[in-house]
Design a protein around this motif. Structure first.
Motif, PDB file in Angstrom:
ATOM      1  N   LYS A  28      29.530  16.174  75.146  1.00  0.00           N
ATOM      2  CA  LYS A  28      30.945  16.101  74.783  1.00  0.00           C
ATOM      3  C   LYS A  28      31.831  16.255  76.015  1.00  0.00           C
ATOM      4  O   LYS A  28      32.827  15.535  76.177  1.00  0.00           O
ATOM      5  CB  LYS A  28      31.273  17.185  73.754  1.00  0.00           C
ATOM      6  N   ALA A  29      31.464  17.191  76.910  1.00  0.00           N
ATOM      7  CA  ALA A  29      32.243  17.390  78.133  1.00  0.00           C
ATOM      8  C   ALA A  29      32.188  16.151  79.022  1.00  0.00           C
ATOM      9  O   ALA A  29      33.179  15.758  79.634  1.00  0.00           O
ATOM     10  CB  ALA A  29      31.727  18.611  78.886  1.00  0.00           C
ATOM     11  N   LYS A  32      34.406  13.504  77.554  1.00  0.00           N
ATOM     12  CA  LYS A  32      35.805  13.854  77.784  1.00  0.00           C
ATOM     13  C   LYS A  32      36.213  13.516  79.203  1.00  0.00           C
ATOM     14  O   LYS A  32      37.322  13.005  79.445  1.00  0.00           O
ATOM     15  CB  LYS A  32      36.028  15.337  77.506  1.00  0.00           C
ATOM     16  N   ARG A  33      35.339  13.762  80.175  1.00  0.00           N
ATOM     17  CA  ARG A  33      35.644  13.407  81.565  1.00  0.00           C
ATOM     18  C   ARG A  33      35.790  11.898  81.713  1.00  0.00           C
ATOM     19  O   ARG A  33      36.600  11.421  82.491  1.00  0.00           O
ATOM     20  CB  ARG A  33      34.545  13.925  82.504  1.00  0.00           C
ATOM     21  N   GLY A  35      36.879   9.849  79.461  1.00  0.00           N
ATOM     22  CA  GLY A  35      38.247   9.581  79.054  1.00  0.00           C
ATOM     23  C   GLY A  35      38.449   8.974  77.682  1.00  0.00           C
ATOM     24  O   GLY A  35      39.491   9.176  77.076  1.00  0.00           O
ATOM     25  N   SER A  36      37.498   8.233  77.121  1.00  0.00           N
ATOM     26  CA  SER A  36      37.729   7.554  75.846  1.00  0.00           C
ATOM     27  C   SER A  36      36.443   7.525  75.033  1.00  0.00           C
ATOM     28  O   SER A  36      35.464   6.880  75.427  1.00  0.00           O
ATOM     29  CB  SER A  36      38.228   6.126  76.084  1.00  0.00           C
ATOM     30  N   GLN A  37      36.431   8.215  73.898  1.00  0.00           N
ATOM     31  CA  GLN A  37      35.260   8.183  73.029  1.00  0.00           C
ATOM     32  C   GLN A  37      34.984   6.772  72.536  1.00  0.00           C
ATOM     33  O   GLN A  37      33.825   6.339  72.470  1.00  0.00           O
ATOM     34  CB  GLN A  37      35.471   9.121  71.835  1.00  0.00           C
TER      35      GLN A  37
END
Length: 234
Positions: A28-29, A32-33, A35-37
């Motif tokens: 997940k981290a 997030k880095r 930028g876009s799921q």
């Protein structure tokens, strides 16, 4: 008649052994880095909801899905799983070093920008590879520049070292190394609209730098990389 499954079919059906809440949190981290799921899901050939369920610990990815996710995020499966698969699967070597090219940001745009993007530099700084990957993604996309002057104080001061990510040029407000009219500089960038860019300095007393750029007019402007880390002397 049913034939034997190929190795690829097994990877797509077999769930990852040793998946854990900690692995989901690391993944997940990393997403997030990035930028876009939605973008990560698309590149990994899974639905966004499937990715959300994996990141939330409600689903265990298949071996094939994890491999594609790691490929998109420039990580290894060991960096996501940690020691979960047991001692036979070696954890990342924290002592392995990646050397990030060090540049002087005050250079001419022609050779300077190209040299920065190519990583051509006489100097570099070493960091643990696993730390760089965990915080910023692919180390080959990282560069370090020296800041000169106090135009970006207090965020950045004279002599600070700023790490930039060449893979992060998305139009999101932030601090960037950019090229404007044949000069490289570190400035804060705002995007008031899809075609307009406002380039400013933080230190309003030192440098009243304000430039509104209209991208449709073809101005000599380019984002080189987003600032992701700063090192300061104390």
């Amino acid at each position: 008649m049913t034939g034997k499954m190929t190795g690829q079919e097994k990877n797509e059906r077999s769930r990852v052994v040793g998946w854990s809440p900690a692995a989901a949190a690391r993944l997940k981290a990393a997403v997030k880095r990035y930028g876009s799921q939605g973008h990560v899901a698309e590149l990994s050939q899974i639905s966004r909801q499937s990715l959300v369920d994996i990141l939330g610990g409600r689903a265990v990815p298949t071996v094939g899905t994890l491999a594609r996710l790691c490929d998109v995020l420039a990580l290894t499966d060991s960096e996501i799983l940690g020691d979960a698969r047991g001692p036979s699967d070696a954890a990342p070597d924290l002592d392995a070093m990646a050397f990030v090219p060090l540049h002087d940001v005050v250079v001419s745009a022609g050779s300077g920008a190209m040299a920065m993007e190519a990583g051509q530099s006489a100097e570099s700084l070493g960091f643990p590879t696993a730390w760089l990957r965990g915080r910023f993604g692919d180390p080959s996309k990282l560069r370090i520049v020296h800041v000169k002057g106090d135009s970006m104080a207090p965020a950045l001061g004279d002599g600070d070292m700023v790490m930039i990510n060449l893979g992060r040029r998305d139009p999101i407000d932030g601090v960037f190394v950019l090229r404007l009219h044949e000069q490289l500089m570190v400035k804060r960038v705002h995007f008031p609209s899809a075609r307009r860019v406002l380039v400013t300095s933080d230190n309003r007393d030192y440098d009243r730098f304000d430039r509104m750029i209209d991208l449709e007019k073809g101005e000599d402007f380019e984002l080189i990389g987003r600032a992701v880390w700063v090192g300061k002397a104390i």
